[in-house]
Motif scaffolding. Structure first.
Motif, PDB file in Angstrom:
ATOM      1  N   THR A   1      19.089  34.818 -28.623  1.00 51.09           N
ATOM      2  CA  THR A   1      19.208  36.729 -29.297  1.00 51.09           C
ATOM      3  C   THR A   1      17.295  37.378 -29.202  1.00 51.09           C
ATOM      4  OG1 THR A   1      20.439  36.687 -30.702  1.00 51.09           O
ATOM      5  CG2 THR A   1      18.634  38.935 -30.546  1.00 51.09           C
ATOM      6  N   LYS A   2      16.542  36.342 -28.660  1.00 51.82           N
ATOM      7  CA  LYS A   2      15.006  36.375 -29.540  1.00 51.82           C
ATOM      8  C   LYS A   2      13.607  36.142 -27.964  1.00 51.82           C
ATOM      9  CE  LYS A   2      13.713  36.283 -34.501  1.00 51.82           C
ATOM     10  NZ  LYS A   2      12.614  36.064 -35.303  1.00 51.82           N
ATOM     11  N   ALA A   3      15.072  35.019 -27.182  1.00 54.29           N
ATOM     12  CA  ALA A   3      14.626  34.508 -25.882  1.00 54.29           C
ATOM     13  C   ALA A   3      13.759  35.402 -25.220  1.00 54.29           C
ATOM     14  CB  ALA A   3      15.423  33.756 -24.537  1.00 54.29           C
ATOM     15  N   PHE A   4      12.981  35.150 -24.618  1.00 52.48           N
ATOM     16  CA  PHE A   4      11.954  36.310 -23.465  1.00 52.48           C
ATOM     17  C   PHE A   4      12.183  35.377 -22.648  1.00 52.48           C
ATOM     18  CE2 PHE A   4       8.112  33.581 -24.550  1.00 52.48           C
ATOM     19  CZ  PHE A   4       7.300  33.049 -24.048  1.00 52.48           C
ATOM     20  N   VAL A   5      12.319  35.871 -20.722  1.00 51.89           N
ATOM     21  CA  VAL A   5      12.285  35.159 -19.714  1.00 51.89           C
ATOM     22  C   VAL A   5      10.963  35.156 -18.780  1.00 51.89           C
ATOM     23  CG1 VAL A   5      14.230  34.917 -19.882  1.00 51.89           C
ATOM     24  CG2 VAL A   5      13.649  36.576 -18.575  1.00 51.89           C
ATOM     25  N   SER A   6      10.379  34.568 -17.696  1.00 54.85           N
ATOM     26  CA  SER A   6       9.399  34.740 -16.942  1.00 54.85           C
ATOM     27  C   SER A   6      10.077  34.613 -15.550  1.00 54.85           C
ATOM     28  CB  SER A   6       7.943  33.669 -16.762  1.00 54.85           C
ATOM     29  OG  SER A   6       8.839  32.442 -16.664  1.00 54.85           O
ATOM     30  N   THR A   7      10.506  35.267 -14.624  1.00 56.69           N
ATOM     31  CA  THR A   7      10.998  35.362 -13.077  1.00 56.69           C
ATOM     32  C   THR A   7      10.170  35.787 -12.389  1.00 56.69           C
ATOM     33  OG1 THR A   7      10.287  37.857 -13.546  1.00 56.69           O
ATOM     34  CG2 THR A   7      12.312  37.122 -14.246  1.00 56.69           C
ATOM     35  N   CYS A   8       9.993  34.649 -11.460  1.00 55.10           N
ATOM     36  CA  CYS A   8       9.462  35.022 -10.291  1.00 55.10           C
ATOM     37  C   CYS A   8       8.910  36.885  -9.403  1.00 55.10           C
ATOM     38  CB  CYS A   8      10.387  33.879  -9.050  1.00 55.10           C
ATOM     39  SG  CYS A   8       8.807  34.230  -7.145  1.00 55.10           S
ATOM     40  N   PRO A   9       7.777  36.974  -9.223  1.00 59.86           N
ATOM     41  CA  PRO A   9       7.754  38.621  -9.632  1.00 59.86           C
ATOM     42  C   PRO A   9       8.074  38.532  -7.417  1.00 59.86           C
ATOM     43  CG  PRO A   9       5.221  37.373  -9.730  1.00 59.86           C
ATOM     44  CD  PRO A   9       6.626  36.055  -9.258  1.00 59.86           C
ATOM     45  N   ALA A  10       8.178  37.151  -6.249  1.00 61.56           N
ATOM     46  CA  ALA A  10       8.562  37.363  -5.408  1.00 61.56           C
ATOM     47  C   ALA A  10      10.673  37.357  -4.952  1.00 61.56           C
ATOM     48  CB  ALA A  10       8.207  36.772  -4.222  1.00 61.56           C
ATOM     49  N   THR A  11      11.063  37.060  -6.544  1.00 57.62           N
ATOM     50  CA  THR A  11      12.197  36.717  -5.498  1.00 57.62           C
ATOM     51  C   THR A  11      13.225  37.117  -7.251  1.00 57.62           C
ATOM     52  OG1 THR A  11      12.098  34.686  -6.772  1.00 57.62           O
ATOM     53  CG2 THR A  11      11.877  34.735  -4.348  1.00 57.62           C
ATOM     54  N   ASP A  12      12.586  37.418  -8.323  1.00 55.13           N
ATOM     55  CA  ASP A  12      13.784  37.992  -9.520  1.00 55.13           C
ATOM     56  C   ASP A  12      14.145  37.146  -9.612  1.00 55.13           C
ATOM     57  OD1 ASP A  12      12.222  40.311  -9.346  1.00 55.13           O
ATOM     58  OD2 ASP A  12      14.025  41.078  -8.224  1.00 55.13           O
ATOM     59  N   GLU A  13      14.328  35.623  -9.315  1.00 53.53           N
ATOM     60  CA  GLU A  13      14.195  34.362  -9.997  1.00 53.53           C
ATOM     61  C   GLU A  13      14.343  34.286 -11.387  1.00 53.53           C
ATOM     62  OE1 GLU A  13      13.955  29.207  -8.899  1.00 53.53           O
ATOM     63  OE2 GLU A  13      13.316  30.570  -7.905  1.00 53.53           O
ATOM     64  N   ILE A  14      14.658  33.932 -12.201  1.00 52.66           N
ATOM     65  CA  ILE A  14      14.407  33.031 -13.253  1.00 52.66           C
ATOM     66  C   ILE A  14      13.747  32.019 -13.791  1.00 52.66           C
ATOM     67  CG2 ILE A  14      14.618  32.673 -15.515  1.00 52.66           C
ATOM     68  CD1 ILE A  14      16.973  34.333 -16.218  1.00 52.66           C
ATOM     69  N   ILE A  15      12.768  31.807 -13.979  1.00 51.09           N
ATOM     70  CA  ILE A  15      11.812  30.713 -13.912  1.00 51.09           C
ATOM     71  C   ILE A  15      11.457  29.534 -15.286  1.00 51.09           C
ATOM     72  CG2 ILE A  15       9.704  29.886 -13.480  1.00 51.09           C
ATOM     73  CD1 ILE A  15      10.822  31.047 -10.948  1.00 51.09           C
ATOM     74  N   TRP A  16      11.448  30.300 -16.285  1.00 48.05           N
ATOM     75  CA  TRP A  16      11.582  29.854 -17.787  1.00 48.05           C
ATOM     76  C   TRP A  16      12.380  30.747 -19.139  1.00 48.05           C
ATOM     77  CZ3 TRP A  16      10.016  31.029 -22.583  1.00 48.05           C
ATOM     78  CH2 TRP A  16       9.708  29.821 -23.965  1.00 48.05           C
TER      79      TRP A  16
END
Length: 494
Positions: A20-35
């Protein structure tokens, strides 16, 4: 387990809450979820700080030669697989891979530079005295909170962490919420290097996690980021003088060109303004030129170079010079700042336009002429994007006056063939990094880095980080107490 780390996932009965609390980081170029992972709660941050303090006595007592060896082992870990770390930085920030390789090389190089600085600026000094010795030693401050930025998520926090550990401090590190994967990779590298249990702690999260960390029982806060956040920290710690605060902030940096080859001058401006898509604190934001043929020719040449700059994703061939901004939100904010300048009367030479076929984080570099706007009305703010503002002035006095007309003071530059003008500018420029015939973004790792006023709090980083990582202790020492009394009576000698 040597390090206490906030992992990307939690298991067991708390798994649903973590999701529920998770946050994500994404690649700005591709929108791929990194973490993806949960942020550390205030209670968890407090526990990490307490565990760090429990480990302080042991690390502080460790021989400095042993600390050197552990930090060197960390550098060796980075050296074994630099390409993997460079790719991770590229994916999470969007920066071109060639630039991320440079960042990893700077992280590795920081190890030996910091060891030299520790010995030179925070080592031990002895001088013979009639009664014995005068000795200067340095001791660590204690629990050190490090808040990392997103633009150089490895190199910049690394520049705080390495000298802090060399000095005997313990670390609680919160990476930017936009680059948590790089922070986790750094923690893994310290673990693999054999750093003792409890000396390094990683907490992941956004603003709430950062607030919990700076509000905890820390001894130092090392921060690289925006001037607005720096102002907040100054106010927050006004009543906590026991906490050492080292701020490395942004700048509204000026670059004057008064003489020189037009093509060479334009190249310096493009490197100064548009490196890292303008996401460097030392990027030139204001271009100051003489009002005449030379200034007009330089502007035309800069505009022509802008049109040739390749823009693309980090892994494209041929390699791009510019990647996206760190997020679509960052691009939207930069466009809002540019729109305000246009509303004030700025002439658009090149707009901060979207890039066709790319996601909204990609922007075309902008070039604006603000000569027609009264300087008092022009916002004195850092636009953290590829945006360069041109101002044409009548003479050198006006150029220097406009260069210094800012509440910031990080970097400044002059392009000239006149050594006398350079000597004057060197004295009068209000900045911590002042370059001649070189981009404003250039700074050697063997020199200090930092700024004045809104650009920092006069604690230069880089080579001088050793200064704010250790506290000097001066001693008079004699082998015995003999000789402390006067030959007659008990009156002390003066």
């Amino acid at each position: 387990m040597r390090l206490r780390l906030r992992r990307g996932q939690r298991a067991g009965e708390h798994e649903k809450e973590a999701t529920t609390k998770a946050f994500v980081s994404t690649c700005p170029a591709t929108d791929e979820i990194i973490w993806s992972g949960p942020p550390a709660s205030a209670a968890e941050v407090e526990a990490e700080v307490a565990a760090a303090r429990a480990a302080l006595a042991g690390w502080r007592a460790t021989l400095v030669e042993v600390r050197f060896a552990v930090v060197r082992a960390y550098g060796e870990v980075l050296s074994v697989r630099p390409e993997a770390l460079a790719e991770l930085i590229a994916r999470e920030t969007g920066k071109p891979l060639w630039e991320c390789r440079q960042e990893v090389a700077a992280m590795i190089g920081k190890v030996e530079l910091s060891i030299i600085a520790q010995a030179e600026r925070a080592g031990e000094r002895r001088a013979a005295m009639p009664f014995g010795e005068s000795i200067l030693r340095h001791r660590p401050h204690g629990v050190t909170a490090v808040l990392g930025p997103y633009n150089f998520p490895g190199h910049l926090p690394n520049g705080h962490i390495v000298p802090a550990l060399l000095a005997g401090n313990v670390i609680v590190f919160k990476p930017s919420e936009l680059t948590p994967a790089v922070g986790a990779a750094m923690a893994d590298a310290w673990n693999e290097a054999g750093l003792p249990d409890g000396v390094f702690h990683l907490v992941q999260g956004a603003r709430e996690t950062g607030e919990a960390l700076v509000g905890s029982e820390i001894d130092r806060l090392l921060f690289t980021g925006s001037a607005a956040t720096g102002r907040h920290f100054r106010r927050l710690f006004a009543d906590r003088p026991e906490v050492i605060l080292a701020l490395e902030l942004g700048g509204n940096n000026p670059l004057i060109a008064w003489h020189g080859d037009v093509a060479e001058v334009a190249a310096i401006f493009v490197q100064s303004a548009y490196a890292t898509s303008g996401q460097r604190c030392s990027c030139a934001r204001r271009l100051i030129l003489p009002d005449g043929p030379f200034g007009a020719a330089v502007v035309k040449a800069v505009a022509a170079l802008i049109d040739q700059l390749p823009i693309g994703a980090w892994n494209e061939t041929p390699e791009p010079y510019l990647g996206p901004l760190v997020s679509a939100r960052a691009a939207e904010g930069a466009r809002a700042q540019v729109d305000r300048l246009i509303a004030l009367g700025a002439d658009v030479i090149r707009p901060l336009a979207p890039v066709a076929g790319r996601n909204p984080a990609f922007v075309q570099p902008a070039l604006l002429d603000v000569t027609g706007i009264d300087s008092q009305a022009t916002p004195d703010e850092e636009i953290f994007a590829p945006v360069l503002r041109v101002r044409r002035v009548a003479d050198v006095d006006a150029a220097i006056r406009h260069a210094n007309a800012t509440r910031f003071g990080l970097s400044a530059g002059l392009v000239t063939v006149d050594d006398a003008l350079w000597q004057r500018f060197l004295v009068e420029a209000r900045a911590g990094v002042v370059n001649c015939n070189r981009p404003t973004t250039g700074a050697a790792g063997s020199t200090p880095f930092g700024g004045l006023d809104e650009s920092g709090n006069h604690r230069p980083s880089a080579y001088y980080a050793a200064d704010y990582c250790a506290c000097p202790v001066a001693s008079f020492e004699a082998p015995t107490a003999d000789g402390n009394r006067a030959t007659s009576g008990d009156r002390p000698r003066v």
